[in-house]
Design a protein around this motif. Sequence first.
Motif, short mmCIF file in Angstrom:
data_model
loop_
_atom_site.label_atom_id
_atom_site.label_comp_id
_atom_site.label_asym_id
_atom_site.label_seq_id
_atom_site.Cartn_x
_atom_site.Cartn_y
_atom_site.Cartn_z
N GLN A 14 13.26 -8.79 8.45
CA GLN A 14 12.90 -10.29 7.70
C GLN A 14 12.17 -11.48 8.51
N HIS A 15 12.79 -11.23 9.63
CA HIS A 15 12.22 -12.59 10.72
C HIS A 15 10.78 -12.07 10.85
N GLU A 16 10.54 -10.63 11.32
CA GLU A 16 9.21 -10.30 11.68
C GLU A 16 8.14 -10.33 10.46
N GLN A 17 8.42 -10.18 9.19
CA GLN A 17 7.39 -10.06 8.20
C GLN A 17 7.10 -11.73 7.81
N TRP A 18 7.73 -12.65 8.36
CA TRP A 18 7.07 -13.99 8.11
C TRP A 18 6.08 -14.49 9.05
N LYS A 19 5.79 -13.54 9.99
CA LYS A 19 4.96 -13.93 11.10
C LYS A 19 3.65 -13.72 10.49
N ARG A 20 2.55 -14.66 10.68
CA ARG A 20 1.30 -14.41 9.83
C ARG A 20 0.36 -13.49 10.77
N ALA A 21 -0.08 -12.31 10.01
CA ALA A 21 -0.87 -11.53 10.64
C ALA A 21 -0.50 -11.17 12.21
N PRO A 22 0.64 -10.76 12.35
CA PRO A 22 1.19 -10.33 13.66
C PRO A 22 0.12 -9.29 14.15
N GLU A 23 -0.03 -9.29 15.70
CA GLU A 23 -0.86 -8.25 16.52
C GLU A 23 -0.09 -6.91 16.33
N LYS A 24 0.99 -7.08 16.27
CA LYS A 24 1.86 -5.57 16.20
C LYS A 24 3.23 -5.94 15.22
N PRO A 25 2.84 -5.45 13.93
CA PRO A 25 3.89 -5.61 13.10
C PRO A 25 5.34 -4.91 13.52
N MET A 26 6.34 -5.49 13.56
CA MET A 26 7.65 -4.76 13.71
C MET A 26 8.27 -4.74 12.41
N ARG A 27 8.41 -3.45 11.92
CA ARG A 27 8.99 -3.08 10.41
C ARG A 27 9.96 -2.18 10.45
N SER A 28 11.00 -2.21 9.77
CA SER A 28 11.77 -1.09 9.35
C SER A 28 11.63 -0.54 8.03
N VAL A 29 10.83 -1.06 7.32
CA VAL A 29 10.49 -0.40 5.98
C VAL A 29 9.13 -0.14 5.84
N LYS A 30 8.57 1.08 5.47
CA LYS A 30 7.20 1.36 5.43
C LYS A 30 6.92 2.40 4.34
N VAL A 31 5.72 2.02 3.72
CA VAL A 31 5.37 2.68 2.58
C VAL A 31 3.79 3.42 2.70
N PHE A 32 3.52 4.75 2.47
CA PHE A 32 2.56 5.72 2.44
C PHE A 32 1.79 5.97 1.17
N ARG A 33 0.87 6.12 1.04
CA ARG A 33 -0.20 6.31 -0.07
C ARG A 33 -0.77 7.63 0.49
N CYS A 34 -0.76 8.81 -0.56
CA CYS A 34 -1.46 10.14 -0.27
C CYS A 34 -2.16 10.24 -1.68
N GLN A 35 -3.36 10.82 -1.47
CA GLN A 35 -4.18 11.12 -2.81
C GLN A 35 -4.89 12.36 -2.52
N LEU A 36 -5.24 13.10 -3.41
CA LEU A 36 -5.93 14.49 -3.46
C LEU A 36 -6.83 14.64 -4.71
N PRO A 37 -8.07 15.18 -4.71
CA PRO A 37 -8.77 15.30 -5.79
C PRO A 37 -8.08 16.66 -6.67
N ARG A 38 -8.74 16.80 -7.85
CA ARG A 38 -8.23 17.72 -8.49
C ARG A 38 -8.16 19.39 -7.82
N VAL A 39 -9.58 19.57 -7.32
CA VAL A 39 -9.74 20.94 -6.36
C VAL A 39 -9.30 20.51 -4.96
N ASN A 40 -8.44 21.05 -4.56
CA ASN A 40 -8.01 20.83 -2.94
C ASN A 40 -7.25 21.92 -2.35
N PRO A 41 -6.99 22.06 -1.27
CA PRO A 41 -6.40 23.34 -0.56
C PRO A 41 -5.02 23.57 -1.02
N PHE A 42 -4.27 22.73 -1.65
CA PHE A 42 -2.75 22.55 -1.39
C PHE A 42 -2.18 23.44 -2.89
#
Length: 401
Positions: free
Chosen positions: A136-164
């Motif tokens: 909470q303390h870290e996220q208030w820093k404006r555009a920190p050079e090295k964000p220090m986070r304990s919560v993260k989110v990732f986005r993944c996307q694939l086309p209809r035709v894919n290897p998986f």
Amino acid sequence: MSSFNGDDFKGLRITQLDDDDEEQAPVEPINVDEFDDDDDDDEDDEEEPVILGFVESPKFPWSSLRQLFPNLAGGVPAWLDPVNLPSGKSILCDLCEEPLQFVLQLYAPLTDKESAFHRTLFLFMCPSMSCLLRDQHEQWKRAPEKPMRSVKVFRCQLPRVNPFYSSEAPKHDGTDQPLGPGAPLCTWCGTWKGDKVCGGCKTARYCSPKHQLRTVLETSDSVDNGVTLTQVQKAASKSLWKEFVLINEDESEYDTEMSETDEVAQPMVVSKREVDDQMKSVMKDFEGDADKNSWVNFQQRVDKAPEQVVRYCRSSEAKPLWPMASGRVSKSEVPNCKSCGGPRCFEFQAMPQLLFFFGGSNERESLDWATIVVYTCENSCDSSLSYNEEFVWVQVYSQTT
């Protein structure tokens, strides 16, 4: 009840395929008046439709397999791209350097973007409340050079035709299979890529030195409906949150008062009183009229469906439902996408009720949050990475009372 892949809601659907020793840091004080006008509540504004997510125990052993593009909370993730997983420091809490724990994933394909025919968001966090408070303390820093986070989110996307995955729609009868195996996972957490092999048994794998000593090999074959499910990952760790599948309802369905015996209003057999009592118990933590008024508005909205654990609305005009007036982020403060440089928009938020179903305690040092808000690239851009990290904002209750 329908799942998150229903056809009724824009932006969150799958169409038919043929169509703790650290000292707790105080929360950074904030002046509510500093917020931009675009975050002010305006009763005259037409609200964007919201999809509510509820938890439910999996009905079948195969309900959470990745080839079904599930929506999950707790347990282990069903990676969309099963090979090119996040790695390195991105999987760690930046504060204690422990591997992050899986919270939930939402399958949210975009029908107007071919490269996002399949699209899933993955939320992780460190289970340490001490780390969350420092975050909470870290996220208030404006555009920190090295964000220090304990919560993260990732986005993944694939086309209809894919290897998986097949380009055909899943049958959801236990017979669906992916096109190939995924990367071996950590035997301890069942979450991250197990790219390190035990020097003793030469079999167990682990994702980091932190999990090396805790690793116990526990994979198995199981049979259901006559279909063999090979190498179903079973995490050896007993500290993972209980696994659920997420189902959804349009919030408008709850605009009219519903009977407590209505099956639709009861995704799980948990009384409304139990959830309400836990939510109302935090009122004593609020200081000041702004926070109390915000909480009352929040509670009135949530009371329509008190067991909701997710609120989803991907739109440039959508806004989170904030429990408190303080500790919010304005739209102008949300950083642009690291990949394309474009703006991010609100997509979903995780509600504090989720901890109730995860079995969270009321102890002061236990993990707790008011809401977790996720902002993603408005263009859902493509990049060379399979998993793009997006932006998370966490609002916590006051720790001063």
